[in-house]
Design an enzyme around this catalytic site. Structure first.
Site, PDB file in Angstrom:
ATOM      1  N   GLY A 192       0.791  -1.217   0.000  1.00 23.04           N
ATOM      2  CA  GLY A 192       0.000   0.000   0.000  1.00 23.04           C
ATOM      3  C   GLY A 192       0.821   1.263   0.000  1.00 23.04           C
TER       4      GLY A 192
ATOM      5  N   GLU B 223       5.079  -5.899   1.305  1.00 21.19           N
ATOM      6  CA  GLU B 223       4.472  -6.490   0.105  1.00 21.19           C
ATOM      7  C   GLU B 223       3.985  -5.429  -0.877  1.00 21.19           C
ATOM      8  OE1 GLU B 223       2.585 -10.465   2.277  1.00 21.19           O
ATOM      9  OE2 GLU B 223       1.297  -8.786   1.753  1.00 21.19           O
ATOM     10  N   PRO B 224       4.860  -4.628  -1.430  1.00 21.56           N
ATOM     11  CA  PRO B 224       4.388  -3.626  -2.388  1.00 21.56           C
ATOM     12  C   PRO B 224       3.975  -4.247  -3.715  1.00 21.56           C
ATOM     13  CG  PRO B 224       6.777  -3.600  -2.273  1.00 21.56           C
ATOM     14  CD  PRO B 224       6.306  -4.566  -1.210  1.00 21.56           C
ATOM     15  N   GLY B 225       2.998  -3.631  -4.338  1.00 20.14           N
ATOM     16  CA  GLY B 225       2.606  -3.978  -5.700  1.00 20.14           C
ATOM     17  C   GLY B 225       2.698  -2.738  -6.559  1.00 20.14           C
TER      18      GLY B 225
ATOM     19  N   ARG C  50      -9.456   1.779 -13.883  1.00 20.34           N
ATOM     20  CA  ARG C  50      -9.316   2.588 -12.668  1.00 20.34           C
ATOM     21  C   ARG C  50     -10.038   3.936 -12.752  1.00 20.34           C
ATOM     22  NH1 ARG C  50      -5.030   4.461 -11.043  1.00 20.34           N
ATOM     23  NH2 ARG C  50      -5.201   4.051  -8.794  1.00 20.34           N
TER      24      ARG C  50
ATOM     25  N   TYR D 179     -12.740   4.450  -9.801  1.00 21.02           N
ATOM     26  CA  TYR D 179     -12.378   5.305  -8.677  1.00 21.02           C
ATOM     27  C   TYR D 179     -12.345   6.793  -9.003  1.00 21.02           C
ATOM     28  CZ  TYR D 179      -9.964   0.872  -7.455  1.00 21.02           C
ATOM     29  OH  TYR D 179      -9.629  -0.431  -7.221  1.00 21.02           O
TER      30      TYR D 179
ATOM     31  N   CYS E 230     -18.977   1.009 -26.076  1.00 20.49           N
ATOM     32  CA  CYS E 230     -20.342   1.535 -26.072  1.00 20.49           C
ATOM     33  C   CYS E 230     -20.825   1.520 -24.623  1.00 20.49           C
ATOM     34  CB  CYS E 230     -21.243   0.682 -26.969  1.00 20.49           C
ATOM     35  SG  CYS E 230     -22.891   1.350 -27.182  1.00 20.49           S
ATOM     36  N   GLU E 231     -20.288   2.440 -23.852  1.00 19.86           N
ATOM     37  CA  GLU E 231     -20.501   2.486 -22.406  1.00 19.86           C
ATOM     38  C   GLU E 231     -20.187   3.901 -21.946  1.00 19.86           C
ATOM     39  OE1 GLU E 231     -21.261   2.347 -18.825  1.00 19.86           O
ATOM     40  OE2 GLU E 231     -21.514   0.394 -19.806  1.00 19.86           O
TER      41      GLU E 231
ATOM     42  N   TYR F 273      -2.534  -2.626 -11.788  1.00 17.13           N
ATOM     43  CA  TYR F 273      -4.000  -2.685 -11.767  1.00 17.13           C
ATOM     44  C   TYR F 273      -4.609  -2.119 -13.055  1.00 17.13           C
ATOM     45  CZ  TYR F 273      -3.052  -3.838  -6.967  1.00 17.13           C
ATOM     46  OH  TYR F 273      -2.561  -4.454  -5.843  1.00 17.13           O
TER      47      TYR F 273
END
Length: 434
Positions: free
Chosen positions: A242, A283-285, A324, A328, A353-354, A391
């Site tokens: 995080g 544990e970084p991502g 993302r 968000y 088409c959204e 992500y």
């Protein structure tokens, strides 16, 4: 549209590289982007190997007084090429599902360097235990299951220390609004289950979300260590990941050395009062991969909705590659690779088409639009969507509108391009239909 232009221009003037994070940012030039389009087509993910290595080496320098294990939270980007790179740099793996365990094994990680930390109880737990995969129990039920499958073994426990942090509730993984981990007030039940099955709890794990405030990390470390004091067999403390990364130049990024200094002092203070020299895991991502990736896209259309509306640039990249912004209101840098053009306030959208396929929503608000001040785009322009290493490929709405999965490419330090994953063929989109 004057208001939109002023608002976007102010954001543009803040576009500058933070020298502390520049090494972790992908360097994809116009020439490289053109070569990507020529060889692989668009949209296409490009990961900068040098940026990935720089991020990994910075994380490996995290100050841990009694030893450090760096685990890659592979859910951020499980591409085999990235996994292989981190494997060779000595990183371990944090897997979030049985499937990620298999993927890490396929990428060459030995079982003892893989830990499963999953919301869903494992369906192949016995097999994992037999192979030597490490297990991190994320609920009382999971701990009970492990005790039945592997009585007398060592185990890790994930705890929710009661504290959470994140830019939105969707990125907050601690506190009473989060389902992640065993609530801190249930530690008596943890000890009872461990005693019943003769389990030795050797690692205590917590992860509270993403943020930049070192004081939050200090509080989290202290709260976790306070819980650990009642578990005499624990020799390893895992504080999760995080570590906030600002994808936009004006967004703050965590100062890893500052956070590390706070955590180091807490671990040293724990040894002074308890006598245990705890090995630290992180544990970084996002920190390792976010800014090392870009999406190379093409502008496929430009439309205008009048003086009171917007100018829209339609890209061939959108929700099928990056969700993302829609989820968000997340912000990603967008660069039109054109020179000598007048500037314009532009809303970037994807091909689906959204109505939610928006790449430039207002910060934190996917319902609102926030035009960017960029060279006026034209059909055929190359466009870079930055901050796409974490992500994005891993969390994309693949095959929506039946668009094929985009390819992934590694940019090597000598400027070469190595294909990591081919573009999905149309027949592969529906090949499992019967």
């Amino acid at each position: 549209m004057k208001h939109f232009k002023r608002q976007a221009r102010c954001g543009r003037l803040r576009r500058m590289d933070n020298p502390e994070t520049a090494g972790r940012r992908a360097r994809v030039t116009a020439d490289v982007a053109a070569e990507v389009r020529r060889r692989f087509g668009t949209p296409c993910y490009v990961y900068d190997r040098a940026a990935l290595e720089a991020a990994a080496r910075e994380a490996l320098a995290f100050p841990a007084p009694f030893g450090l294990t760096l685990r890659y939270a592979m859910k951020a980007n499980p591409s085999r090429g990235i996994l292989a790179l981190f494997r060779d740099l000595g990183l371990h793996i944090d897997a979030s599902s049985d499937h990620e365990v298999e993927r890490a094994l396929r990428a060459g990680f030995p079982p003892e360097r893989i830990q499963l930390t999953s919301q869903m109880p494992s369906r192949t737990l016995r097999e994992h235990v037999e192979r030597g995969i490490l297990f991190n129990a994320c609920s009382l039920h999971q701990l009970e299951e492990f005790g039945r499958v592997a009585p007398g073994r060592e185990v890790s426990v994930r705890v929710n220390p009661g504290l959470g942090t994140g830019s939105t509730k969707r990125t907050n993984t601690g506190g009473p609004a989060s389902s992640f981990g065993i609530w801190h007030e249930a530690m008596g039940e943890v000890s009872a289950i461990a005693g019943r099955h003769r389990l030795r709890i050797r690692r205590l794990h917590s992860h509270v979300g993403s943020g930049t405030d070192p004081e939050v990390w200090k509080r989290c470390a202290r709260m976790t260590l306070d819980l650990l004091a009642a578990l005499p067999d624990v020799a390893i403390v895992n504080l999760g990941g995080g570590f906030k990364v600002g994808r936009m130049p004006e967004e703050p990024s965590v100062d890893l050395a500052d956070v590390g200094a706070h955590v180091r002092r807490e671990i040293e203070a724990f040894r002074a009062r308890d006598g245990r020299s705890l090995h630290l895991e992180i544990e970084p991502g996002t920190f390792l991969v976010a800014n090392a990736g870009v999406i190379v896209a093409s502008c496929v259309d430009v439309v205008d909705t009048g003086a009171e509306g917007y100018r829209f640039a339609k890209l061939d990249a959108g929700m099928p590659e990056i969700t993302r912004p829609s989820l968000y209101g997340a912000q990603h840098p967008i660069d039109v690779l054109a020179t000598g053009r007048e500037q314009a306030a532009v809303v970037f959208v994807g091909p689906c088409c959204e109505s939610g396929d928006i790449l430039t929503p207002a910060p934190g608000d996917p319902e609102a639009l926030a035009p960017r001040w960029v060279p006026s785009p034209r059909i055929g322009d190359l466009v870079l969507v930055g901050g796409a290493g974490a992500y994005c490929a891993a969390m994309a709405t693949i095959n929506y509108n039946s668009y094929p999965q985009a390819p992934e490419v590694m940019l090597t330090p000598d400027g070469g391009l190595t294909l990591l994953r081919r573009r999905q063929l149309p027949d592969q989109v529906w090949q499992n239909e019967v």
